[in-house]
Motif scaffolding. Structure first.
Motif, mmCIF file in Angstrom:
data_model
loop_
_atom_site.group_PDB
_atom_site.id
_atom_site.type_symbol
_atom_site.label_atom_id
_atom_site.label_comp_id
_atom_site.label_asym_id
_atom_site.label_seq_id
_atom_site.Cartn_x
_atom_site.Cartn_y
_atom_site.Cartn_z
ATOM 1 N N UNK A 31 -9.534 -30.187 -4.632
ATOM 2 C CA UNK A 31 -8.993 -30.869 -3.449
ATOM 3 C C UNK A 31 -7.785 -30.121 -2.886
ATOM 4 N N UNK A 32 -6.972 -29.543 -3.765
ATOM 5 C CA UNK A 32 -5.840 -28.731 -3.303
ATOM 6 C C UNK A 32 -6.365 -27.529 -2.510
ATOM 7 N N UNK A 33 -7.393 -26.884 -3.059
ATOM 8 C CA UNK A 33 -7.940 -25.691 -2.411
ATOM 9 C C UNK A 33 -8.485 -26.031 -1.023
ATOM 10 N N UNK A 34 -9.201 -27.145 -0.939
ATOM 11 C CA UNK A 34 -9.779 -27.527 0.357
ATOM 12 C C UNK A 34 -8.677 -27.841 1.376
ATOM 13 N N UNK A 35 -7.657 -28.547 0.922
ATOM 14 C CA UNK A 35 -6.564 -28.898 1.844
ATOM 15 C C UNK A 35 -5.815 -27.634 2.291
ATOM 16 N N UNK A 36 -5.641 -26.688 1.368
ATOM 17 C CA UNK A 36 -4.952 -25.443 1.721
ATOM 18 C C UNK A 36 -5.760 -24.683 2.767
ATOM 19 N N UNK A 37 -7.050 -24.589 2.550
ATOM 20 C CA UNK A 37 -7.913 -23.853 3.476
ATOM 21 C C UNK A 37 -7.927 -24.535 4.849
ATOM 22 N N UNK A 38 -8.004 -25.861 4.840
ATOM 23 C CA UNK A 38 -7.940 -26.610 6.117
ATOM 24 C C UNK A 38 -6.683 -26.277 6.906
ATOM 25 N N UNK A 40 -5.119 -23.443 6.819
ATOM 26 C CA UNK A 40 -5.007 -22.000 7.058
ATOM 27 C C UNK A 40 -4.204 -21.260 6.006
ATOM 28 N N UNK A 41 -4.156 -21.807 4.792
ATOM 29 C CA UNK A 41 -3.447 -21.113 3.728
ATOM 30 C C UNK A 41 -4.365 -20.847 2.548
ATOM 31 N N UNK A 42 -3.854 -20.073 1.604
ATOM 32 C CA UNK A 42 -4.649 -19.782 0.424
ATOM 33 C C UNK A 42 -4.385 -20.840 -0.645
ATOM 34 N N UNK A 43 -5.419 -21.214 -1.394
ATOM 35 C CA UNK A 43 -5.233 -22.191 -2.473
ATOM 36 C C UNK A 43 -4.079 -21.814 -3.418
ATOM 37 N N UNK A 230 -1.556 -30.288 4.008
ATOM 38 C CA UNK A 230 -1.869 -30.027 5.420
ATOM 39 C C UNK A 230 -0.597 -29.877 6.251
ATOM 40 N N UNK A 231 0.484 -30.521 5.813
ATOM 41 C CA UNK A 231 1.748 -30.418 6.544
ATOM 42 C C UNK A 231 2.673 -29.344 5.969
ATOM 43 N N UNK A 232 2.177 -28.556 5.014
ATOM 44 C CA UNK A 232 2.948 -27.392 4.587
ATOM 45 C C UNK A 232 3.493 -27.396 3.168
ATOM 46 N N UNK A 233 3.117 -28.368 2.342
ATOM 47 C CA UNK A 233 3.629 -28.399 0.962
ATOM 48 C C UNK A 233 3.274 -27.111 0.215
#
Ligand SMILES: *Cc1c(COP(=O)(O)O)cnc(C)c1O
Length: 246
Positions: A31-38, A40-43, A230-233
């Motif tokens: 779930x972290x990986x998917x949120x990071x990709x959404x 525009x960042x890397x997991x 999604x907000x940058x964590x």
């Protein structure tokens, strides 16, 4: 010799617990990986901190064996005890709860990052103790973004002054900001609060002293870590979800 029934039961129980922890951990990482990709960042840009405040040292060790070595505790005494009990393991400890000034010295001796630095007095106390220990302590500044009075944290308006103070002290290294979403709001409210922490970081970064770095944003827990990412964590602190079913 036959193992005692109780031992058999316990080792079987350990096995079941281990499988459950691995499954929970894998699910959260996905779930972290998917949120990071959404966003525009890397997991890999998002660190999972396993919050172990609900469990004993044995279960904490099982989590380490399952592959989670960044661990958070919210009470200084618990952090001291567990870091001592588990000292032979490659754990990075994160202090995520309120630290009273008389607990600063022992706390900085056993943790890698203090997320919850919430007052100027505490900043000075950490700097003092770090000087005595001949070390530099990495900290995050906790900001009260929800405005709830029950929440710890510096107010956004105090932050420029806080950054200035931090830049004058040689034995602390500010690495970023930390926040918790308010207890009352829903996920949309949490999103607005996380976005406001990110915006505050950008604002502060525009004329930040060179020795202060605000790279890290520690925000998001079991119920809202995806929104936080999604907000940058860059760091999420997850507890209850990790231990579900354990
Ligand atoms: C307990 C705690 C967490 C983890 O909360 P869960 O909802 O169990 O994931 C994260 N951050 C802080 C500061 C906490 O005290």
């Amino acid at each position: 010799m036959e193992p005692l029934p109780s031992l058999l039961k316990s080792s079987n129980g350990d096995f079941v617990m281990m499988e459950q922890l691995k499954e929970n951990l894998a699910g959260i990482h996905a779930r972290i990986a998917q949120a990071a990709i959404r966003s525009g960042r890397r997991p890999d840009d998002v660190m999972l901190i396993g919050v172990t405040k609900y469990v004993d040292a044995e279960t904490t060790l099982a989590l380490v064996d399952a592959g989670c070595c960044e661990l958070g505790e919210s009470r200084p005494q618990m952090l001291w005890e567990k870091s001592k009990t588990l000292s032979s393991n490659p754990i990075h400890w994160h202090m995520i709860g309120h630290v009273q000034r008389n607990k600063v010295k022992r706390t900085i001796e056993c943790c890698d990052l203090i997320h919850s630095v919430d007052s100027h007095r505490l900043i000075r106390a950490i700097d003092d103790a770090s000087r005595q220990l001949g070390t530099v302590t990495r900290i995050l500044l906790e900001v009260n973004v929800s405005g709830e009075s029950s929440k710890q944290g510096l107010t956004p308006t105090e932050m420029p002054q806080t950054i200035e103070l931090a830049s004058e002290l040689d034995h602390i290294a500010v690495c970023g900001l930390m926040a918790m979403a308010g207890l009352k709001g829903d996920l949309n409210q949490a999103r607005r609060e996380f976005a406001s922490l990110r915006d505050l970081r950008s604002e502060l970064a525009t004329d930040c002293p060179r020795d202060v770095c605000l790279k890290e944003l520690s925000m998001g827990m079991s119920r809202d870590f995806e929104v936080a990412i999604e907000e940058g964590a860059t760091m999420v602190r997850v507890g209850s979800l990790l231990f579900e079913g354990v």
